[in-house]
Design a protein around this motif. Structure first.
Motif, short mmCIF file in Angstrom:
data_model
loop_
_atom_site.label_atom_id
_atom_site.label_comp_id
_atom_site.label_asym_id
_atom_site.label_seq_id
_atom_site.Cartn_x
_atom_site.Cartn_y
_atom_site.Cartn_z
N MET A 153 45.40 26.55 45.54
CA MET A 153 44.11 26.73 44.89
C MET A 153 43.80 28.22 44.77
N LYS A 154 43.43 28.65 43.59
CA LYS A 154 43.07 30.05 43.38
C LYS A 154 41.72 30.33 44.02
N LEU A 155 41.61 31.49 44.63
CA LEU A 155 40.40 31.90 45.33
C LEU A 155 39.84 33.16 44.71
N PRO A 156 38.54 33.44 44.92
CA PRO A 156 37.99 34.71 44.45
C PRO A 156 38.55 35.87 45.27
N ALA A 157 38.49 37.06 44.71
CA ALA A 157 39.01 38.24 45.39
C ALA A 157 38.32 38.47 46.73
N THR A 158 37.06 38.03 46.85
CA THR A 158 36.33 38.24 48.10
C THR A 158 36.98 37.52 49.27
N ALA A 159 37.74 36.45 49.01
CA ALA A 159 38.42 35.74 50.09
C ALA A 159 39.42 36.65 50.78
N HIS A 160 39.92 37.62 50.07
CA HIS A 160 40.81 38.63 50.66
C HIS A 160 40.02 39.84 51.15
N ILE A 161 39.11 40.32 50.33
CA ILE A 161 38.38 41.56 50.62
C ILE A 161 37.58 41.45 51.92
N LEU A 162 36.96 40.30 52.16
CA LEU A 162 36.03 40.18 53.28
C LEU A 162 36.71 39.92 54.62
N ARG A 163 38.02 39.81 54.63
CA ARG A 163 38.72 39.65 55.91
C ARG A 163 39.23 41.00 56.39
N PRO A 164 39.28 41.18 57.69
CA PRO A 164 39.62 42.50 58.24
C PRO A 164 41.14 42.75 58.28
N TRP A 165 41.78 42.56 57.14
CA TRP A 165 43.21 42.77 57.08
C TRP A 165 43.56 44.25 57.24
N VAL A 201 45.97 45.63 55.77
CA VAL A 201 46.46 46.13 54.49
C VAL A 201 45.39 46.93 53.75
N HIS A 202 44.10 46.67 54.05
CA HIS A 202 43.04 47.45 53.42
C HIS A 202 43.19 48.94 53.73
N GLU A 203 43.67 49.24 54.93
CA GLU A 203 43.79 50.64 55.36
C GLU A 203 44.88 51.38 54.58
N ILE A 204 45.94 50.68 54.23
CA ILE A 204 47.08 51.38 53.64
C ILE A 204 47.14 51.25 52.12
N ALA A 205 46.31 50.40 51.54
CA ALA A 205 46.37 50.22 50.08
C ALA A 205 44.97 50.19 49.45
N PRO A 206 44.10 51.15 49.77
CA PRO A 206 42.76 51.12 49.18
C PRO A 206 42.75 51.38 47.68
N ASP A 207 43.83 51.93 47.15
CA ASP A 207 43.92 52.26 45.73
C ASP A 207 44.63 51.18 44.92
N PHE A 208 44.90 50.03 45.53
CA PHE A 208 45.52 48.91 44.83
C PHE A 208 44.44 47.94 44.35
N THR A 209 44.75 47.23 43.28
CA THR A 209 43.85 46.22 42.72
C THR A 209 44.30 44.84 43.15
N ILE A 210 43.35 43.99 43.52
CA ILE A 210 43.68 42.61 43.87
C ILE A 210 43.91 41.83 42.58
N GLU A 211 45.13 41.39 42.40
CA GLU A 211 45.49 40.67 41.19
C GLU A 211 45.25 39.17 41.33
#
Length: 200
Positions: A1-13, A15-25
């Protein structure tokens, strides 16, 4: 099931630290129900899976066409880093992630593992069109269990990469991802621990 980008953004992963300049596809809930410690099993399924070799013909045809086009246009050819490609995200890892397990090799997919933790795994792909991250997380499912969650993060390589990502988007959503989800679900069932026999 496809999820909104917030399902990734709002978790404390991490990966956020090392890829802040990447877009969630894309972000997907994976059909992989399990317990709180089952991320290694998910990673093992991805690494040992037979996708796209056992995918439907149309998926295999798209996959083969991509690599043939890439070979002709030189998208996947190794070239000096400064002349063609961005540096690996391995160069951005903080000290604790450098000390963490790297994760497995992916013989069937053009990705390189970055790190493997208890609840997340990240791998990258760098070519002439884009720098991409496949991120697998292990999350509560809201019903007392857990499941996998996959995010694809992308940094296009110039105008070519932006055009390429836009061109393949319909194929990913309508053809590739549905086939991938079916294969992951089947592989998850096949790898499920055997149910112990009932006591006599």
């Amino acid at each position: 099931m496809k999820l909104p980008a917030t399902a990734h953004i709002l978790r404390p992963w991490r990966v956020h630290e090392i890829a802040p300049d990447f877009t969630i596809e894309d972000v997907w809930a994976l059909p992989t129900p399990g317990g709180p410690d089952d991320l290694p099993r998910l990673v093992d399924n991805v690494v040992k899976g037979d996708f796209p070799d056992n995918a439907p013909l149309v998926v295999r045809a798209l996959w083969e066409a991509r690599w043939k086009i890439g070979a002709v246009l030189g998208w996947d050819r190794d070239k000096p880093r400064a002349a063609r490609r961005p540096p690996s995200l391995l160069d951005r890892l903080p000290d604790d992630l450098r000390r963490a397990p790297r994760g497995p090799e992916l013989p069937n997919l053009p990705f390189t593992s970055l790190y493997l933790l208890h609840d997340e795994w990240a791998a990258e792909m760098i070519n002439g069109t884009a720098h991409a991250i496949m991120h697998m997380g292990w999350v509560p499912d809201g019903a007392g269990g857990h499941r996998g969650q996959m995010a694809v993060l992308v940094k296009p390589n110039g105008l070519l990469g932006t055009a390429y990502m836009a061109a393949i988007k319909p194929f990913r959503h309508l053809i590739v991802y549905p086939a991938l989800m079916r294969r992951m679900e089947r592989g998850w069932r096949e790898s499920s621990p055997a149910t112990p026999p009932a006591a006599a």
